[in-house]
Design a protein around this motif. Sequence first.
Motif, mmCIF file in Angstrom:
data_model
loop_
_atom_site.group_PDB
_atom_site.id
_atom_site.type_symbol
_atom_site.label_atom_id
_atom_site.label_comp_id
_atom_site.label_asym_id
_atom_site.label_seq_id
_atom_site.Cartn_x
_atom_site.Cartn_y
_atom_site.Cartn_z
ATOM 1 N N VAL A 13 19.949 33.210 33.390
ATOM 2 C CA VAL A 13 21.276 32.637 33.151
ATOM 3 C C VAL A 13 22.260 33.651 32.574
ATOM 4 O O VAL A 13 23.410 33.721 33.003
ATOM 5 N N ILE A 14 21.828 34.465 31.651
ATOM 6 C CA ILE A 14 22.735 35.399 30.974
ATOM 7 C C ILE A 14 23.276 36.489 31.902
ATOM 8 O O ILE A 14 24.327 37.065 31.653
ATOM 9 N N GLU A 15 22.595 36.774 33.008
ATOM 10 C CA GLU A 15 23.016 37.848 33.921
ATOM 11 C C GLU A 15 23.452 37.318 35.286
ATOM 12 O O GLU A 15 23.548 38.057 36.259
ATOM 13 N N LYS A 16 23.777 36.036 35.358
ATOM 14 C CA LYS A 16 23.995 35.350 36.629
ATOM 15 C C LYS A 16 25.456 35.338 37.075
ATOM 16 O O LYS A 16 26.358 35.112 36.290
ATOM 17 N N VAL A 17 25.655 35.610 38.382
ATOM 18 C CA VAL A 17 26.951 35.455 39.041
ATOM 19 C C VAL A 17 26.692 34.602 40.275
ATOM 20 O O VAL A 17 25.830 34.931 41.082
ATOM 21 N N GLU A 18 27.425 33.491 40.412
ATOM 22 C CA GLU A 18 27.254 32.610 41.574
ATOM 23 C C GLU A 18 28.438 32.759 42.517
ATOM 24 O O GLU A 18 29.587 32.645 42.093
ATOM 25 N N ALA A 19 28.135 33.026 43.792
ATOM 26 C CA ALA A 19 29.188 33.147 44.801
ATOM 27 C C ALA A 19 28.645 32.725 46.153
ATOM 28 O O ALA A 19 27.543 33.128 46.528
ATOM 29 N N ASN A 20 29.394 31.919 46.879
ATOM 30 C CA ASN A 20 29.010 31.430 48.210
ATOM 31 C C ASN A 20 27.637 30.766 48.226
ATOM 32 O O ASN A 20 26.869 30.946 49.174
ATOM 33 N N GLY A 21 27.322 30.042 47.170
ATOM 34 C CA GLY A 21 26.056 29.331 47.110
ATOM 35 C C GLY A 21 24.854 30.222 46.842
ATOM 36 O O GLY A 21 23.714 29.785 46.971
ATOM 37 N N ARG A 22 25.083 31.459 46.489
ATOM 38 C CA ARG A 22 24.004 32.396 46.162
ATOM 39 C C ARG A 22 24.138 32.846 44.715
ATOM 40 O O ARG A 22 25.218 32.819 44.147
ATOM 41 N N VAL A 23 23.034 33.302 44.154
ATOM 42 C CA VAL A 23 23.017 33.749 42.767
ATOM 43 C C VAL A 23 22.643 35.229 42.740
ATOM 44 O O VAL A 23 21.647 35.634 43.337
ATOM 45 N N TYR A 24 23.461 36.036 42.059
ATOM 46 C CA TYR A 24 23.264 37.482 41.975
ATOM 47 C C TYR A 24 23.149 37.907 40.522
ATOM 48 O O TYR A 24 23.658 37.241 39.630
ATOM 49 N N HIS A 25 22.526 39.073 40.276
ATOM 50 C CA HIS A 25 22.639 39.723 38.979
ATOM 51 C C HIS A 25 24.042 40.300 38.906
ATOM 52 O O HIS A 25 24.614 40.679 39.932
#
Length: 67
Positions: A13-25
């Motif tokens: 959670v602390i390093e999460k970026v959500e974009a276009n339904g995907r989750v990235y560091h």
Amino acid sequence: MDYCPNCSRRVYVIEKVEANGRVYHKHCFKCKEEGCSLTLANFHFHDNELFCPKHVPKLQAIVAPSK
């Protein structure tokens, strides 16, 4: 559990970026071409890849031959 599509590792959670339904560091959320850092305001998603505004692929026009 969420896994980053760029590195295939687990995203917390602390390093999460959500974009276009995907989750990235945060550190994996970068342009495919030059590795430019992206934000949710400036990223482009094309053919399942991330791009910055400068490196996003341009659409090619198809011109029919004249008769």
